[in-house]
Design a protein around this motif. Structure first.
Motif, short mmCIF file in Angstrom:
data_model
loop_
_atom_site.label_atom_id
_atom_site.label_comp_id
_atom_site.label_asym_id
_atom_site.label_seq_id
_atom_site.Cartn_x
_atom_site.Cartn_y
_atom_site.Cartn_z
N GLU A 86 0.83 -1.20 0.00
CA GLU A 86 0.00 0.00 0.00
C GLU A 86 0.87 1.26 0.00
N HIS A 87 1.95 1.24 0.76
CA HIS A 87 2.86 2.39 0.78
C HIS A 87 3.52 2.60 -0.59
N LEU A 88 3.82 1.50 -1.27
CA LEU A 88 4.43 1.60 -2.60
C LEU A 88 3.49 2.31 -3.57
N ILE A 89 2.21 1.93 -3.55
CA ILE A 89 1.23 2.58 -4.41
C ILE A 89 1.10 4.06 -4.05
N GLY A 90 1.06 4.36 -2.75
CA GLY A 90 0.95 5.74 -2.31
C GLY A 90 2.11 6.59 -2.79
N LEU A 91 3.33 6.05 -2.73
CA LEU A 91 4.52 6.78 -3.18
C LEU A 91 4.49 7.01 -4.70
N LEU A 92 4.03 6.02 -5.43
CA LEU A 92 3.93 6.16 -6.89
C LEU A 92 2.91 7.22 -7.28
N GLU A 93 1.78 7.23 -6.59
CA GLU A 93 0.73 8.19 -6.91
C GLU A 93 1.07 9.60 -6.45
N ARG A 94 2.05 9.76 -5.61
CA ARG A 94 2.46 11.09 -5.16
C ARG A 94 3.52 11.71 -6.07
N ARG A 95 3.99 10.98 -7.06
CA ARG A 95 4.90 11.57 -8.04
C ARG A 95 4.18 12.71 -8.76
N LEU A 96 4.91 13.76 -9.07
CA LEU A 96 4.29 14.92 -9.73
C LEU A 96 3.71 14.54 -11.09
N ASP A 97 4.44 13.74 -11.87
CA ASP A 97 3.91 13.36 -13.18
C ASP A 97 2.64 12.52 -13.05
N ALA A 98 2.54 11.72 -11.98
CA ALA A 98 1.33 10.93 -11.77
C ALA A 98 0.14 11.82 -11.41
N VAL A 99 0.37 12.85 -10.60
CA VAL A 99 -0.70 13.78 -10.22
C VAL A 99 -1.18 14.56 -11.45
N VAL A 100 -0.24 15.00 -12.29
CA VAL A 100 -0.58 15.72 -13.52
C VAL A 100 -1.42 14.83 -14.43
N TYR A 101 -1.06 13.56 -14.51
CA TYR A 101 -1.82 12.61 -15.32
C TYR A 101 -3.21 12.36 -14.74
N ARG A 102 -3.28 12.14 -13.43
CA ARG A 102 -4.57 11.89 -12.79
C ARG A 102 -5.51 13.08 -12.92
N ALA A 103 -4.95 14.30 -12.94
CA ALA A 103 -5.76 15.51 -13.05
C ALA A 103 -6.27 15.74 -14.48
N LYS A 104 -5.85 14.90 -15.42
CA LYS A 104 -6.24 14.98 -16.83
C LYS A 104 -5.74 16.26 -17.50
N PHE A 105 -4.56 16.73 -17.08
CA PHE A 105 -3.95 17.86 -17.76
C PHE A 105 -3.27 17.42 -19.05
N VAL A 106 -2.95 16.14 -19.15
CA VAL A 106 -2.31 15.55 -20.34
C VAL A 106 -2.96 14.19 -20.61
N PRO A 107 -2.85 13.68 -21.83
CA PRO A 107 -3.56 12.44 -22.16
C PRO A 107 -2.90 11.15 -21.67
N THR A 108 -1.57 11.14 -21.51
CA THR A 108 -0.89 9.91 -21.09
C THR A 108 0.13 10.21 -20.00
N VAL A 109 0.53 9.15 -19.29
CA VAL A 109 1.53 9.33 -18.24
C VAL A 109 2.90 9.66 -18.85
N PHE A 110 3.15 9.21 -20.08
CA PHE A 110 4.39 9.56 -20.77
C PHE A 110 4.41 11.06 -21.08
N ALA A 111 3.25 11.58 -21.51
CA ALA A 111 3.13 13.01 -21.78
C ALA A 111 3.30 13.81 -20.50
N ALA A 112 2.83 13.26 -19.38
CA ALA A 112 2.95 13.95 -18.10
C ALA A 112 4.41 14.12 -17.71
N ARG A 113 5.20 13.07 -17.91
CA ARG A 113 6.63 13.15 -17.61
C ARG A 113 7.29 14.26 -18.43
#
Length: 205
Positions: A86-113
């Motif tokens: 659970e902590h591993l998932i939490g750390l992954l989802e706290r990455r800035l590129d992951a938050v940008v992707y989840r917020a739908k500011f970009v279409p893919t996680v690659f684009a978020a990076r």
């Protein structure tokens, strides 16, 4: 073309799962693995094979993170009290590129990076160009004014392909996002089943 850009077109077929749920996934047209022997029958995976596959799938989902980055996250998660998976998932989802992707500011996680690396995002008013930057609960992530009319941003905002999860509060008018809490595995809208418990088993061998 970078290694990661090439990898995203093959990783679905290699794992035989559409891990991002993309309509343009090559797996939607061809179910076999890539390569001239891709049509061959795949034998049943051993316990190690299942653990390795789970690791590759989770690591690949987040823009195909490097092994060094991913293993460091596991080490950090293992030092925290409670469930390591659970902590591993939490750390992954706290990455800035992951938050940008989840917020739908970009279409893919690659684009978020790439979007973060190019300096299009601020955190609490400060420009951040590191995709792995750790977002804290309450931090305000904002798309810079000059980037708000970029085609990929407009495309992502209009897309009905995925929804914003409830642990990210988004203001589409101001293009800001706030992490309201650290999600657990059941909160994250993965299109396929992720098995972080097998990832933990892989690294704890």
């Amino acid at each position: 073309m970078t290694k990661r850009i090439r990898a995203k077109h093959k990783i679905d077929r290699r794992l035989t799962e559409n891990i991002w749920g993309r309509p343009k996934s090559p797996l939607n047209k061809r179910q076999s693995r890539p390569g001239q022997h891709g049509e061959r029958r795949v034998s049943k995976l051993s316990d190690f094979g299942q653990q390795l596959r789970a690791k590759q799938k989770l690591k690949g989902y987040y823009a195909n993170l490097s092994e060094r980055q991913f293993s460091r996250l596991y080490v950090e998660a293992s030092r925290l009290k409670g469930s390591t998976s659970e902590h591993l998932i939490g750390l992954l989802e706290r990455r800035l590129d992951a938050v940008v992707y989840r917020a739908k500011f970009v279409p893919t996680v690659f684009a978020a990076r790439q979007f973060v690396s190019h300096g299009h995002v601020t955190v609490n008013g400060r420009r951040v160009t590191i995709p792995s930057f750790r977002v804290r609960v309450g931090d305000v992530v904002e798309v810079k004014e000059k980037a708000r009319q970029l085609p990929l941003v407009l495309e992502a905002l209009k897309s009905a392909e995925r929804d914003v999860p409830d642990y990210v509060d988004v203001d589409q008018n101001k293009l800001t996002a706030k992490l309201t809490r650290i999600p657990s595995l059941s909160d994250v809208p993965y299109p396929v089943t992720m098995e972080p418990n097998l990832v933990v088993e892989f690294y704890s061998r």
